[in-house]
Scaffold this motif. Sequence first.
Motif, PDB file in Angstrom:
ATOM      1  N   ASN A 247       0.837  -1.201   0.000  1.00 29.88           N
ATOM      2  CA  ASN A 247       0.000   0.000   0.000  1.00 29.88           C
ATOM      3  C   ASN A 247       0.871   1.249   0.000  1.00 29.88           C
ATOM      4  O   ASN A 247       0.493   2.279  -0.536  1.00 29.88           O
ATOM      5  CB  ASN A 247      -0.902   0.016   1.240  1.00 29.88           C
ATOM      6  N   LEU A 248       2.031   1.150   0.646  1.00 30.99           N
ATOM      7  CA  LEU A 248       2.926   2.302   0.750  1.00 30.99           C
ATOM      8  C   LEU A 248       4.366   1.858   0.543  1.00 30.99           C
ATOM      9  O   LEU A 248       4.835   0.934   1.217  1.00 30.99           O
ATOM     10  CB  LEU A 248       2.763   2.960   2.140  1.00 30.99           C
ATOM     11  N   TYR A 249       5.039   2.511  -0.414  1.00 29.95           N
ATOM     12  CA  TYR A 249       6.456   2.225  -0.669  1.00 29.95           C
ATOM     13  C   TYR A 249       7.233   3.510  -0.454  1.00 29.95           C
ATOM     14  O   TYR A 249       6.967   4.523  -1.106  1.00 29.95           O
ATOM     15  CB  TYR A 249       6.640   1.724  -2.109  1.00 29.95           C
ATOM     16  N   ILE A 250       8.158   3.492   0.489  1.00 28.83           N
ATOM     17  CA  ILE A 250       8.966   4.677   0.776  1.00 28.83           C
ATOM     18  C   ILE A 250      10.382   4.419   0.286  1.00 28.83           C
ATOM     19  O   ILE A 250      11.040   3.482   0.749  1.00 28.83           O
ATOM     20  CB  ILE A 250       8.969   4.997   2.293  1.00 28.83           C
ATOM     21  N   ALA A 251      10.830   5.230  -0.680  1.00 25.83           N
ATOM     22  CA  ALA A 251      12.161   5.042  -1.270  1.00 25.83           C
ATOM     23  C   ALA A 251      13.083   6.148  -0.788  1.00 25.83           C
ATOM     24  O   ALA A 251      12.822   7.321  -1.001  1.00 25.83           O
ATOM     25  CB  ALA A 251      12.059   5.072  -2.787  1.00 25.83           C
ATOM     26  N   ILE A 252      14.156   5.763  -0.141  1.00 30.67           N
ATOM     27  CA  ILE A 252      15.088   6.734   0.432  1.00 30.67           C
ATOM     28  C   ILE A 252      16.441   6.615  -0.270  1.00 30.67           C
ATOM     29  O   ILE A 252      17.063   5.548  -0.253  1.00 30.67           O
ATOM     30  CB  ILE A 252      15.271   6.467   1.950  1.00 30.67           C
ATOM     31  N   GLY A 253      16.863   7.693  -0.903  1.00 33.41           N
ATOM     32  CA  GLY A 253      18.176   7.683  -1.548  1.00 33.41           C
ATOM     33  C   GLY A 253      18.298   6.685  -2.682  1.00 33.41           C
ATOM     34  O   GLY A 253      19.356   6.101  -2.877  1.00 33.41           O
ATOM     35  N   ILE A 254      17.182   6.461  -3.396  1.00 30.58           N
ATOM     36  CA  ILE A 254      17.195   5.586  -4.573  1.00 30.58           C
ATOM     37  C   ILE A 254      16.843   6.467  -5.770  1.00 30.58           C
ATOM     38  O   ILE A 254      15.822   7.164  -5.745  1.00 30.58           O
ATOM     39  CB  ILE A 254      16.168   4.437  -4.453  1.00 30.58           C
ATOM     40  N   SER A 255      17.663   6.419  -6.820  1.00 28.90           N
ATOM     41  CA  SER A 255      17.448   7.347  -7.933  1.00 28.90           C
ATOM     42  C   SER A 255      16.222   6.968  -8.756  1.00 28.90           C
ATOM     43  O   SER A 255      15.541   7.820  -9.300  1.00 28.90           O
ATOM     44  CB  SER A 255      18.682   7.385  -8.818  1.00 28.90           C
ATOM     45  N   GLY A 256      15.930   5.650  -8.855  1.00 25.05           N
ATOM     46  CA  GLY A 256      14.753   5.233  -9.618  1.00 25.05           C
ATOM     47  C   GLY A 256      15.093   4.760 -11.014  1.00 25.05           C
ATOM     48  O   GLY A 256      14.452   5.167 -11.986  1.00 25.05           O
ATOM     49  N   ALA A 257      16.087   3.896 -11.135  1.00 25.20           N
ATOM     50  CA  ALA A 257      16.412   3.287 -12.424  1.00 25.20           C
ATOM     51  C   ALA A 257      15.209   2.466 -12.886  1.00 25.20           C
ATOM     52  O   ALA A 257      14.431   1.967 -12.065  1.00 25.20           O
ATOM     53  CB  ALA A 257      17.637   2.379 -12.285  1.00 25.20           C
ATOM     54  N   ILE A 258      15.076   2.316 -14.203  1.00 23.00           N
ATOM     55  CA  ILE A 258      13.905   1.628 -14.784  1.00 23.00           C
ATOM     56  C   ILE A 258      13.747   0.222 -14.194  1.00 23.00           C
ATOM     57  O   ILE A 258      12.644  -0.244 -13.938  1.00 23.00           O
ATOM     58  CB  ILE A 258      14.005   1.618 -16.334  1.00 23.00           C
ATOM     59  N   GLN A 259      14.880  -0.447 -13.918  1.00 20.33           N
ATOM     60  CA  GLN A 259      14.810  -1.803 -13.367  1.00 20.33           C
ATOM     61  C   GLN A 259      14.233  -1.807 -11.942  1.00 20.33           C
ATOM     62  O   GLN A 259      13.548  -2.731 -11.543  1.00 20.33           O
ATOM     63  CB  GLN A 259      16.195  -2.456 -13.330  1.00 20.33           C
ATOM     64  N   HIS A 260      14.550  -0.759 -11.182  1.00 22.84           N
ATOM     65  CA  HIS A 260      14.012  -0.694  -9.821  1.00 22.84           C
ATOM     66  C   HIS A 260      12.519  -0.367  -9.882  1.00 22.84           C
ATOM     67  O   HIS A 260      11.710  -0.991  -9.194  1.00 22.84           O
ATOM     68  CB  HIS A 260      14.755   0.347  -8.985  1.00 22.84           C
TER      69      HIS A 260
END
Lengths: 324, 245
Positions: free
Chosen positions: A262-275
């Motif tokens: 329901n909730l995804y918190i991403a810290i210090g992740i740039s967000g590459a297409i694979q991620h």
Amino acid sequence: MSVLVYVEHADGKFKKSVYEAVSYAKAIAEQNNTNLTAISIGAVEATELSALGKYGASKVLSVNNEQLKNFVNQAYASVIAEAANAENANIVVLSNSFSGKGLGPRVAVKLKAGFVDGAIELPVVEGGKFSVKKTAFSGKAFAITEITAENKVIALNPNAFGVKESAGSEISVEDFTPADKASDFAAVVKEIIRATDKVSLPDAEIVVSAGRGLKGPENWGMVEELASLLGAATACSKPVSDADWRPHSEHVGQTGITVSPNLYIAIGISGAIQHLAGISSSKVIVVINKDPEAPFFKVADYGIVGDAFEVVPKLIEALKAHKG
Amino acid sequence: MKILVCISNVPDTTTKITFTNDNTQFNTAGVQYIVNPYDEIALSKAISLCEGGKGSVTVINVGESSTEPTVRKALAIGADDAVRVNAAPRDAYFTAFQIAEYAKSNDFDMILTGRESIDYNGAQVAAMIGEFLDIPSVSIIKKLDYDGTTATIEREIEGGKEILTVTGKFVASCAEGVAEPKIPNMRGIMSARTKPLQVVEAKEVEQLSTIQSFQTPPPRGTVKLVPTEETEKLIDLLHQEAKVI
């Protein structure tokens, strides 16, 4: 005909993902004007079994013998196929869990059934076609898959359907004695190790995930504290698990685990297409990154442009205040 | 020791996924194909187990001739020989059936696959091969030790791991941790060209499922940014607006 759902237990208890599978199977049974039978294998108490009635099962077949105490997919598949035949069930539902992934395909071959894994919606039955929506391309797309075979096996993704209670279902619990097939037991479980204090990642409702922005494994304390306050599972990006800062089992992404919390918190992740592929079915996404150009912000619902070492401790304080 | 490794030909992980023909076909235009990353792990493990003359590794792919560069890549990484079942894979049942048929007439001690292919993510083939051959299958393994007759395997379970042993032939699908992916060296690349690649025809089997169409995830709205100095507001938004905490 009827619908059969396999209810997988962990240490004698059912998890939310099982109640979801039962709710989902009940909805399919209703689509087909038929009843839902559950099959449980292993030592599960009668009260736990009869609680399945709340989610729509009208019968539970319970297999409880020493040989089948531990999960061996070859043997469990035989039991489930036998139960499907005994119940005249042409649709079998199970959770798309780690064990489910090893079990569903074997059941499908035994029943010569069309198999959809990773289902995320109820089947659509239209013009004689039975189709199910599933995730594909590691979360980058969905595939509408038609099962053309008479028998059908569907593995439901966690957090996809939700738990739904059914009113007024009477439930009977019956012992089920499957045929003894010695050749099914070439695999022997030696040990099961479960971290009881951690939320399991694949079926977590909230996930706190961190990446290289955290600079080193010694800085994960605040990630774990935030996760613990939220009742969340911890996760990480691929570079982090490749560098052995965190175990591979926490790696979320196209070549890791796909999650749909329901909730995804991403810290210090740039967000590459694979991620992003591994998290795209998250309902709400929060991104914390000091780079305002980080691609992750493009898919986020909420964001904070800032240094994780400043923002996360503040979040922890705010959360403690919120929880009072 | 003889090991069979199943190789899937998949779009590179950086591929932007789009569809053509009214969303019924994957758009292959400009797509680079690779050995499925999980299959590479399985292959690397098989090669290490056979190192020092302890055995041989055969790779098998179900695909049309267009997949041969991927099969050659597997040979460059270190497989000894390759088999291509000449057919476009229709579904996991079809693929697993073809591989099982090949394995029936060739004596393998173990069959390894990746945990899933990164295109259709079925995670089905390994367990289906096990069922077709009526031998054990272990899905999503993290560790594999083999002493020549018994395999000791660690597999992932929710929130932990399970350790099991398997005696005799088995199938396993490999995840990260089983082996470090091997990178082909120049000698491997050169020798891959001349290693045997056998092409066999597919056997007839009924089709049980078919993909009708694809969808891409709906675009998300724009991000709502919270200033750093008002971090606590994020908690309110998640609680009151998004209702997820």
